[in-house]
Design an enzyme around this catalytic site. Sequence first.
Site, PDB file in Angstrom:
ATOM      1  CE1 TYR A   1      -4.001   2.125   0.532  1.00 27.36           C
ATOM      2  CE2 TYR A   1      -2.565   3.320   2.038  1.00 27.36           C
ATOM      3  CZ  TYR A   1      -3.734   3.251   1.304  1.00 27.36           C
ATOM      4  OH  TYR A   1      -4.633   4.300   1.315  1.00 27.36           O
TER       5      TYR A   1
ATOM      6  CE  LYS B   1      -3.643   4.773  -1.971  1.00 25.75           C
ATOM      7  NZ  LYS B   1      -4.664   5.233  -2.919  1.00 25.75           N
TER       8      LYS B   1
HETATM    9  P1  NAD Z   1     -13.702   2.465   0.253  1.00 27.22           P
HETATM   10  O1  NAD Z   1     -13.373   1.021   0.368  1.00 27.22           O
HETATM   11  O2  NAD Z   1     -14.831   3.026   1.053  1.00 27.22           O
HETATM   12  O3  NAD Z   1     -13.969   2.829  -1.271  1.00 27.22           O
HETATM   13  C1  NAD Z   1     -13.218   2.285  -2.297  1.00 27.22           C
HETATM   14  C2  NAD Z   1     -14.119   2.037  -3.504  1.00 27.22           C
HETATM   15  O4  NAD Z   1     -13.291   1.538  -4.567  1.00 27.22           O
HETATM   16  C3  NAD Z   1     -15.192   0.953  -3.230  1.00 27.22           C
HETATM   17  O5  NAD Z   1     -16.458   1.447  -3.608  1.00 27.22           O
HETATM   18  C4  NAD Z   1     -14.760  -0.217  -4.125  1.00 27.22           C
HETATM   19  O6  NAD Z   1     -15.852  -0.979  -4.634  1.00 27.22           O
HETATM   20  C5  NAD Z   1     -13.996   0.500  -5.226  1.00 27.22           C
HETATM   21  N1  NAD Z   1     -13.041  -0.377  -5.918  1.00 27.22           N
HETATM   22  C6  NAD Z   1     -12.222  -1.295  -5.373  1.00 27.22           C
HETATM   23  N2  NAD Z   1     -11.531  -1.942  -6.324  1.00 27.22           N
HETATM   24  C7  NAD Z   1     -11.915  -1.391  -7.505  1.00 27.22           C
HETATM   25  C8  NAD Z   1     -11.548  -1.619  -8.870  1.00 27.22           C
HETATM   26  N3  NAD Z   1     -10.663  -2.564  -9.197  1.00 27.22           N
HETATM   27  N4  NAD Z   1     -12.131  -0.863  -9.824  1.00 27.22           N
HETATM   28  C9  NAD Z   1     -13.056   0.075  -9.494  1.00 27.22           C
HETATM   29  N5  NAD Z   1     -13.443   0.335  -8.237  1.00 27.22           N
HETATM   30  C10 NAD Z   1     -12.869  -0.388  -7.258  1.00 27.22           C
HETATM   31  O7  NAD Z   1     -12.334   3.242   0.548  1.00 27.22           O
HETATM   32  P2  NAD Z   1     -12.012   4.768   0.906  1.00 27.22           P
HETATM   33  O8  NAD Z   1     -11.520   4.780   2.303  1.00 27.22           O
HETATM   34  O9  NAD Z   1     -13.112   5.664   0.501  1.00 27.22           O
HETATM   35  O10 NAD Z   1     -10.739   4.985  -0.009  1.00 27.22           O
HETATM   36  C11 NAD Z   1     -10.780   5.673  -1.239  1.00 27.22           C
HETATM   37  C12 NAD Z   1      -9.347   6.005  -1.632  1.00 27.22           C
HETATM   38  O11 NAD Z   1      -8.742   6.795  -0.620  1.00 27.22           O
HETATM   39  C13 NAD Z   1      -8.450   4.780  -1.795  1.00 27.22           C
HETATM   40  O12 NAD Z   1      -7.545   4.999  -2.865  1.00 27.22           O
HETATM   41  C14 NAD Z   1      -7.689   4.740  -0.490  1.00 27.22           C
HETATM   42  O13 NAD Z   1      -6.447   4.078  -0.595  1.00 27.22           O
HETATM   43  C15 NAD Z   1      -7.521   6.217  -0.238  1.00 27.22           C
HETATM   44  N6  NAD Z   1      -7.252   6.608   1.147  1.00 27.22           N
HETATM   45  C16 NAD Z   1      -8.116   6.240   2.141  1.00 27.22           C
HETATM   46  C17 NAD Z   1      -7.833   6.630   3.440  1.00 27.22           C
HETATM   47  C18 NAD Z   1      -8.743   6.269   4.582  1.00 27.22           C
HETATM   48  O14 NAD Z   1      -8.280   6.358   5.728  1.00 27.22           O
HETATM   49  N7  NAD Z   1      -9.985   5.876   4.342  1.00 27.22           N
HETATM   50  C19 NAD Z   1      -6.691   7.373   3.700  1.00 27.22           C
HETATM   51  C20 NAD Z   1      -5.840   7.730   2.659  1.00 27.22           C
HETATM   52  C21 NAD Z   1      -6.146   7.339   1.368  1.00 27.22           C
END
Ligand code: NAD
Length: 258
Positions: free
Chosen positions: A163, A167
């Site tokens: 991860y 990133k």
């Molecule tokens: P989440 O799991 O709520 O949402 C992710 C979405 O991506 C889901 O709806 C899932 O169905 C979709 N997805 C997964 N694989 C896929 C694919 N192959 N093709 C298309 N869609 C796909 O996660 P989130 O927390 O909202 O995270 C969103 C982004 O933010 C991610 O890139 C995550 O790494 C990043 N992020 C999250 C956090 C956190 O703490 N939540 C922090 C930093 C970065």
Amino acid sequence: MGIIESMRLDGKAIYVTGAASGIGKAAATAFAEAGADVAIVDINLEGAENVAKEIAEATGSKTIAIQCDVTKKDQVEAMVAKVVDTYGKLDACYNNAGIAVNAPAEEMTFEQWQKVIDINLTGVFLCATAAGRVMLKQGYGSIINTASMSGHIVNVPQPQCAYNASKAGVSLLTKSLAVEWAKRGVRVNCISPGYIGTELIMNAEHLKPLIEQWNAMAPMGRLGKPEELQSILVYLAGDTSTFTTGSDIIVDGAFTCF
Ligand code: NAD
């Protein structure tokens, strides 16, 4: 026009990947509230359709749901073509779909590594270049990617080398595209959120002890909310950020400051 009015996204066409939940859903909602027509893109079609309906009812903006696995080049190209067919153009996009896998590096399987890199990094490459080809032809466009504070620091205690590497890759990919396309009207930026309390995270019983540890390390003593990323995303998508490109904007409540 005043600065707040200039920040509106009326008439713009924007797609958001990973928009069926969490940060992507909050982003799509904000873009629509600011006046944009929004394509809700996700591997989970039912989730995308529900969000598209919810946002259209709440905002009056035009929405469509598109199923797309961001790791598949043909699906990504078809998704971008569908957005352009529907709205006639592509003003901005938010390449946000991503997953996390926690496993000690020495035990991480190749499949686990590959899946994280495929979705988080290759998926952003495929989406950003497919969108970029349309935008370069138009002569304008704003691409936003989701990196993470995990591209800047090694989060603890959970082991997540794939991860973190994915990133960090998104951050440098963003800057590379920004430099390549800077003179051709296409801007490319990313945001690096800290821990964000999406529904998925807040409802996962097994994450409760981790959340307590993260909060103990956090200067603000809490997770961020998806809504706390909305204004920066609206800014990056719109016309008041025309000198902002190649930026990786950390929104983490000072988590990475020490
Ligand atoms: P989440 O799991 O709520 O949402 C992710 C979405 O991506 C889901 O709806 C899932 O169905 C979709 N997805 C997964 N694989 C896929 C694919 N192959 N093709 C298309 N869609 C796909 O996660 P989130 O927390 O909202 O995270 C969103 C982004 O933010 C991610 O890139 C995550 O790494 C990043 N992020 C999250 C956090 C956190 O703490 N939540 C922090 C930093 C970065």
